[in-house]
Design an enzyme around this catalytic site. Structure first.
Site, short mmCIF file in Angstrom:
data_model
loop_
_atom_site.label_atom_id
_atom_site.label_comp_id
_atom_site.label_asym_id
_atom_site.label_seq_id
_atom_site.Cartn_x
_atom_site.Cartn_y
_atom_site.Cartn_z
N ASP A 62 0.86 -1.18 0.00
CA ASP A 62 0.00 0.00 0.00
C ASP A 62 0.90 1.24 0.00
O ASP A 62 2.07 1.17 0.40
CB ASP A 62 -0.86 -0.05 1.27
CG ASP A 62 -1.78 1.15 1.39
OD1 ASP A 62 -2.24 1.67 0.35
OD2 ASP A 62 -2.04 1.57 2.53
N GLU B 68 -0.19 5.07 0.80
CA GLU B 68 -0.42 6.02 1.90
C GLU B 68 -0.55 5.26 3.22
O GLU B 68 -1.30 4.31 3.32
CB GLU B 68 -1.69 6.83 1.64
CG GLU B 68 -1.57 7.71 0.42
CD GLU B 68 -2.91 8.31 0.01
OE1 GLU B 68 -3.58 8.91 0.87
OE2 GLU B 68 -3.30 8.16 -1.18
N ARG C 79 -15.61 14.34 -1.92
CA ARG C 79 -14.40 15.17 -1.96
C ARG C 79 -14.39 16.05 -3.20
O ARG C 79 -14.05 17.24 -3.13
CB ARG C 79 -13.15 14.28 -1.98
CG ARG C 79 -12.84 13.62 -0.65
CD ARG C 79 -11.83 12.49 -0.83
NE ARG C 79 -11.32 11.99 0.44
CZ ARG C 79 -10.62 10.86 0.56
NH1 ARG C 79 -10.36 10.10 -0.52
NH2 ARG C 79 -10.18 10.47 1.74
#
Lengths: 200, 200
Positions: free
Chosen positions: A8, A10, A47
């Site tokens: 992964d 982040e 977002r």
């Protein structure tokens, strides 16, 4: 050595992008993560709506991302790992965001997603390459007769960790540790390196 | 940008390993390639037999490979390509041979094969990860919803080039050009870069 390591991005190698965008723009609503809204598609639409309202363009976000540095020790960890294993980064982020992060990490291979961007520079929408892309990538590597070890930090990594021949958590929040006791928990890069390579 | 670029290694980025091993050891029989013996498994068993006879260990070959430099311009080409595309090297070589070449190229991701090595340091046998690994890799990437462009120089790349959404030849021998007129032929890195990216 017939192994590929999937990591992964982040939380494992880089700080969280949206938390930093929220900080730098002062828009607290952008702090919302998959921990608050488990439906990633819904979260991204939320977002993007806020970015429009606040007149924030792709290049404004790219500027923030350009200031992010790898987590302390992450670059050395990744460099050492790439010298002895094939590594692919599996992330839910977007290539349009990832470029400065990949540069900071010496361009490892990254499988992630895409943004549709308007001529005006605003993000129109996001496009997931496929449903459950991290897990699919692990399974595709396995069809190529690779064994896969994978590491992630949170809920959106779990299907990847389950599909892998070995799944490892890195600095996970307490609820993830509690919910998925089957995965080894590591909290330092030397421990993560050892879990992914057996020190060989 | 939903594209992955797959590149052959020897002949596209690096010189041919076995031709150089033949030169440095003075054993002309090791010059035999897939152009002479299209069955790669058979060719590798033949090579391993010669290595035994001549008492050449894995580390002796690794020493030769360690002296090989990327083809002139290859490193800059690859660096530029990795800054704008995801790149995976697909090769019939072996991880035990590839390490110094990957170091010279700043550790791109490599899918290749394995050697079984005896405790004495002699190569016991080779192990292909799977049959037709280059083509299988292209197809696996396509199941991940990537479009794939691929480049290679010779017969062992053809199934990869055919499976890709676009296949490109780089400095191929004349018979390959004649046998497979459907593939664009490039002879310089700027031309290859353009064929793989459309200059975008």
């Amino acid at each position: 050595m017939s192994e590929v390591i999937c990591l992964d991005l982040e939380g494992v190698l880089m700080p969280e992008v949206w938390i930093n965008v929220a900080k730098k723009t002062g828009i607290a609503e952008l702090k919302r993560t998959t921990r608050d809204e488990p439906d990633y598609d819904k979260l991204m639409r939320y977002r993007i709506g806020i970015l429009h309202r606040e007149k924030i363009r792709l290049k404004d976000i790219q500027k923030v991302i350009g200031t992010l540095k790898p987590l302390p020790g992450a670059k050395a960890f990744l460099t050492r790992l790439r010298a002895c294993r094939q590594v692919i980064i599996l992330s839910d982020t977007f290539y349009e965001f990832a470029e400065p992060m990949m540069k900071a990490l010496d361009y490892p291979t990254l499988f992630c997603n895409f943004l549709n961007v308007k001529a005006s520079g605003y993000i129109r929408s996001h496009r997931m390459r496929q449903h459950n892309g991290k897990e699919q990538s692990v399974r595709a590597l396995q069809t190529l007769k690779f064994r896969v070890r994978a590491a992630g930090d949170s809920y959106n990594d779990i299907t990847m960790l389950k599909a892998a021949n070995r799944g490892v958590l890195f600095c996970p929040p307490p609820n993830v540790v509690k919910d998925f006791p089957q995965f080894q928990v590591t909290r330092t890069y030397p421990a993560l390196f050892k879990a992914l390579t057996d020190g060989r």
